[in-house]
Write a protein that holds these residues in place. Structure first.
Motif, PDB file in Angstrom:
ATOM      1  N   GLU A 116     -21.156  10.911 -40.828  1.00 40.89           N
ATOM      2  CA  GLU A 116     -21.926  10.092 -41.859  1.00 40.89           C
ATOM      3  C   GLU A 116     -22.992  10.850 -42.447  1.00 40.89           C
ATOM      4  O   GLU A 116     -22.874  11.932 -42.984  1.00 40.89           O
ATOM      5  N   ASP A 117     -24.195  10.179 -42.319  1.00 41.02           N
ATOM      6  CA  ASP A 117     -25.374  11.273 -42.866  1.00 41.02           C
ATOM      7  C   ASP A 117     -25.484  12.496 -42.102  1.00 41.02           C
ATOM      8  O   ASP A 117     -25.970  13.428 -42.505  1.00 41.02           O
ATOM      9  N   ASP A 118     -25.188  12.415 -40.818  1.00 35.90           N
ATOM     10  CA  ASP A 118     -25.416  13.838 -40.106  1.00 35.90           C
ATOM     11  C   ASP A 118     -24.326  14.799 -40.555  1.00 35.90           C
ATOM     12  O   ASP A 118     -24.658  16.009 -40.766  1.00 35.90           O
ATOM     13  N   LYS A 127     -23.527  14.916 -43.886  1.00 32.46           N
ATOM     14  CA  LYS A 127     -23.938  15.287 -45.018  1.00 32.46           C
ATOM     15  C   LYS A 127     -25.045  16.552 -44.792  1.00 32.46           C
ATOM     16  O   LYS A 127     -25.114  17.520 -45.678  1.00 32.46           O
ATOM     17  N   VAL A 128     -25.887  16.362 -43.767  1.00 28.27           N
ATOM     18  CA  VAL A 128     -26.714  17.364 -43.453  1.00 28.27           C
ATOM     19  C   VAL A 128     -26.059  18.548 -43.125  1.00 28.27           C
ATOM     20  O   VAL A 128     -26.379  20.104 -43.607  1.00 28.27           O
ATOM     21  N   LYS A 161     -24.930  20.312 -46.491  1.00 30.48           N
ATOM     22  CA  LYS A 161     -25.979  20.795 -46.986  1.00 30.48           C
ATOM     23  C   LYS A 161     -26.636  22.012 -46.503  1.00 30.48           C
ATOM     24  O   LYS A 161     -26.760  23.002 -47.366  1.00 30.48           O
ATOM     25  N   ARG A 193     -17.130   9.522 -42.816  1.00 31.44           N
ATOM     26  CA  ARG A 193     -17.420  10.964 -43.269  1.00 31.44           C
ATOM     27  C   ARG A 193     -17.667  11.855 -41.964  1.00 31.44           C
ATOM     28  O   ARG A 193     -18.312  11.549 -41.204  1.00 31.44           O
ATOM     29  N   SER A 241     -34.698  19.784 -38.766  1.00 29.97           N
ATOM     30  CA  SER A 241     -33.734  18.605 -38.027  1.00 29.97           C
ATOM     31  C   SER A 241     -34.159  18.771 -36.490  1.00 29.97           C
ATOM     32  O   SER A 241     -34.109  19.731 -35.958  1.00 29.97           O
TER      33      SER A 241
END
Length: 200
Positions: free
Chosen positions: A121-123, A125-126, A129, A147, A168
């Motif tokens: 998920e959001d991790d 995405k990091v 990026k 994801r 992070s």
């Protein structure tokens, strides 16, 4: 299911003098299975681990004790669909991930799966990026998608400094036992917590 949750369930059974069957009569459902539950409105929940069955049925069906906050739910056999062993293992692993992630919500969780570290998920995405790692997804038994981004475990020394330099906090979750030596879900735990204060 966590060991704590199982202990809480057993205490609840003892405290309320509840009888529990290991199998549902006249069908192939039994304790320990991972099942999907579909209610009369078409909504599907799970997978959940079956802890047992009430000895007497109600008008809505026989009560099934689940790995669930409410512990029990009236259900008919046609509302319960066992998932395959592979799907059950996948569901259990993702549940393990969420439990560990909940303890480190502000950190990127690198979750060891075999020869890879995976992030979701959001991790994920990091990682995409900051590290340029391609986003993919995991597909669950109910066709829901999570994801994901992953890299080989030996590349940790390449990607970890990039994540930390980007600001992070990173929680590294490793396998704490050899997967070849267990038939159950591999134990995992945080072995290192790296913050931007670390120098690379």
């Amino acid at each position: 299911m966590t060991q704590t949750h199982k202990q809480d369930f057993l205490k609840w059974v003892q405290r309320n003098n509840v009888s529990v069957l290991d199998a549902m009569p006249n069908c192939d459902l039994h304790k320990g299975q991972m099942v999907m539950f579909k209610n009369d409105y078409g909504a599907t929940f799970g997978p959940h681990e079956v802890l047992g069955f009430a000895p007497e049925p109600t008008s809505s069906g026989r009560c099934v004790y689940f790995d669930h906050d409410a512990y029990w739910l009236p259900a008919r056999p046609d509302q319960l669909t066992p998932v395959s062993n592979g799907a059950g293992e996948e569901a259990a692993m993702m549940k393990q991930f969420r439990e560990i992630k909940a303890k480190h919500p502000d950190a990127i969780l690198l979750f060891r799966v075999g020869d890879f570290y995976e992030a979701y998920e959001d991790d994920a995405k990091v990682l995409n990026k900051v590290c340029g790692i391609t986003l993919t997804c995991r597909t669950a038994a109910d066709d829901s998608k999570t994801r994901m981004a992953a890299f080989p475990h030996h590349a940790l020394d390449t990607y970890l400094p990039r994540l930390v330099r980007a600001g992070s906090r990173v929680a590294i979750c490793d396998q704490l036992e050899d997967p070849k030596l267990t038939k159950k879900l591999v134990k995992r735990g945080i072995t290192e917590l790296v913050t931007p204060n670390n120098t690379f």
